[in-house]
Design a protein around this motif. Sequence first.
Motif, PDB file in Angstrom:
ATOM      1  N   THR A 184     -12.491   3.172   7.105  1.00  0.00           N
ATOM      2  CA  THR A 184     -11.192   2.669   6.471  1.00  0.00           C
ATOM      3  C   THR A 184     -10.367   3.900   5.990  1.00  0.00           C
ATOM      4  O   THR A 184      -8.890   3.834   6.522  1.00  0.00           O
ATOM      5  CB  THR A 184     -11.402   1.654   5.171  1.00  0.00           C
ATOM      6  OG1 THR A 184     -11.974   0.711   5.784  1.00  0.00           O
ATOM      7  CG2 THR A 184     -10.039   1.258   4.623  1.00  0.00           C
ATOM      8  N   VAL A 229      -4.493   0.212  11.678  1.00  0.00           N
ATOM      9  CA  VAL A 229      -4.288  -0.322  10.238  1.00  0.00           C
ATOM     10  C   VAL A 229      -3.827  -1.705   9.949  1.00  0.00           C
ATOM     11  O   VAL A 229      -4.272  -2.311   9.418  1.00  0.00           O
ATOM     12  CB  VAL A 229      -3.370   1.012   9.450  1.00  0.00           C
ATOM     13  CG1 VAL A 229      -3.336   0.621   8.086  1.00  0.00           C
ATOM     14  CG2 VAL A 229      -4.388   2.352   9.535  1.00  0.00           C
ATOM     15  N   THR A 230      -2.402  -1.762  10.667  1.00  0.00           N
ATOM     16  CA  THR A 230      -1.797  -3.082  10.537  1.00  0.00           C
ATOM     17  C   THR A 230      -1.465  -3.522  11.938  1.00  0.00           C
ATOM     18  O   THR A 230      -0.630  -3.033  12.469  1.00  0.00           O
ATOM     19  CB  THR A 230      -0.359  -2.894   9.808  1.00  0.00           C
ATOM     20  OG1 THR A 230      -0.919  -2.262   8.495  1.00  0.00           O
ATOM     21  CG2 THR A 230       0.196  -4.148   9.367  1.00  0.00           C
ATOM     22  N   PRO A 231      -2.106  -4.458  12.513  1.00  0.00           N
ATOM     23  CA  PRO A 231      -2.910  -5.632  11.771  1.00  0.00           C
ATOM     24  C   PRO A 231      -4.418  -5.461  11.714  1.00  0.00           C
ATOM     25  O   PRO A 231      -4.950  -6.126  11.192  1.00  0.00           O
ATOM     26  CB  PRO A 231      -2.469  -6.965  12.436  1.00  0.00           C
ATOM     27  CG  PRO A 231      -2.419  -6.418  13.952  1.00  0.00           C
ATOM     28  CD  PRO A 231      -1.885  -5.030  13.920  1.00  0.00           C
ATOM     29  N   PHE A 256      -6.542  -5.510   8.475  1.00  0.00           N
ATOM     30  CA  PHE A 256      -6.352  -6.967   7.826  1.00  0.00           C
ATOM     31  C   PHE A 256      -6.980  -8.188   8.906  1.00  0.00           C
ATOM     32  O   PHE A 256      -7.073  -9.162   8.423  1.00  0.00           O
ATOM     33  CB  PHE A 256      -4.917  -7.191   7.799  1.00  0.00           C
ATOM     34  CG  PHE A 256      -4.276  -6.453   6.947  1.00  0.00           C
ATOM     35  CD1 PHE A 256      -4.212  -6.530   5.605  1.00  0.00           C
ATOM     36  CD2 PHE A 256      -3.586  -5.112   7.237  1.00  0.00           C
ATOM     37  CE1 PHE A 256      -3.474  -5.761   4.646  1.00  0.00           C
ATOM     38  CE2 PHE A 256      -2.691  -4.272   6.320  1.00  0.00           C
ATOM     39  CZ  PHE A 256      -3.059  -4.661   5.020  1.00  0.00           C
ATOM     40  N   SER A 286      -1.289   3.412  13.913  1.00  0.00           N
ATOM     41  CA  SER A 286      -0.426   2.571  12.986  1.00  0.00           C
ATOM     42  C   SER A 286      -1.067   0.996  13.323  1.00  0.00           C
ATOM     43  O   SER A 286      -1.462   0.250  12.371  1.00  0.00           O
ATOM     44  CB  SER A 286       1.135   2.314  13.369  1.00  0.00           C
ATOM     45  OG  SER A 286       1.585   1.527  12.544  1.00  0.00           O
ATOM     46  N   SER A 334      -3.319   7.160  10.482  1.00  0.00           N
ATOM     47  CA  SER A 334      -1.996   6.438  10.638  1.00  0.00           C
ATOM     48  C   SER A 334      -0.697   7.388  10.088  1.00  0.00           C
ATOM     49  O   SER A 334       0.142   7.540  10.538  1.00  0.00           O
ATOM     50  CB  SER A 334      -2.328   5.156  10.184  1.00  0.00           C
ATOM     51  OG  SER A 334      -1.032   4.372  10.448  1.00  0.00           O
TER      52      SER A 334
END
Length: 152
Positions: A93, A44-46, A49, A41, A100
């Motif tokens: 990606t 993926v975030t952050p 980003f 998780s 995730s």
Amino acid sequence: MKRKIHLLAAVVATLCIAVFFISTIIVELFGSLDMIASTKSLIVTPGLFILIPAMVIVAGSGFSLGKSRKGRLVNVKKKRMPFIALNGLFILTPCAIFLSIWATSGIFDTTFYIVQGIELVAGAVNLVLMGLNMRDGLKMTGSGLPRFAKTV
């Protein structure tokens, strides 16, 4: 200034992928399923980003810096970049997002681990290619390379 931005973004992007790669291996070997889900998780975030804008900055500043330069190293770097970008966009990606979603849903089946293997191989490839680009970029600018990097 453009060179410094390019270098900083390249270092951030490379470190992101290295952290994703190393944390995945460590958590898979020594972590619980909850830790795996949490790590996936966070990638993926952050993670994405941070990584994706850094890669966009590296690509944009690299093309801008490379417009006025000629030579073998510039050409080699330009040939590597599409592989790095396509690998990130179409393999890393989607794998990160898939892993995730499945990990946070508690799905750790054969498909999860096949995708995990694909992600690790693609991540290793990108790390090598990005490392080679950084090495060649430092050679082009005449920046001091550590002694071990000069022999690689």
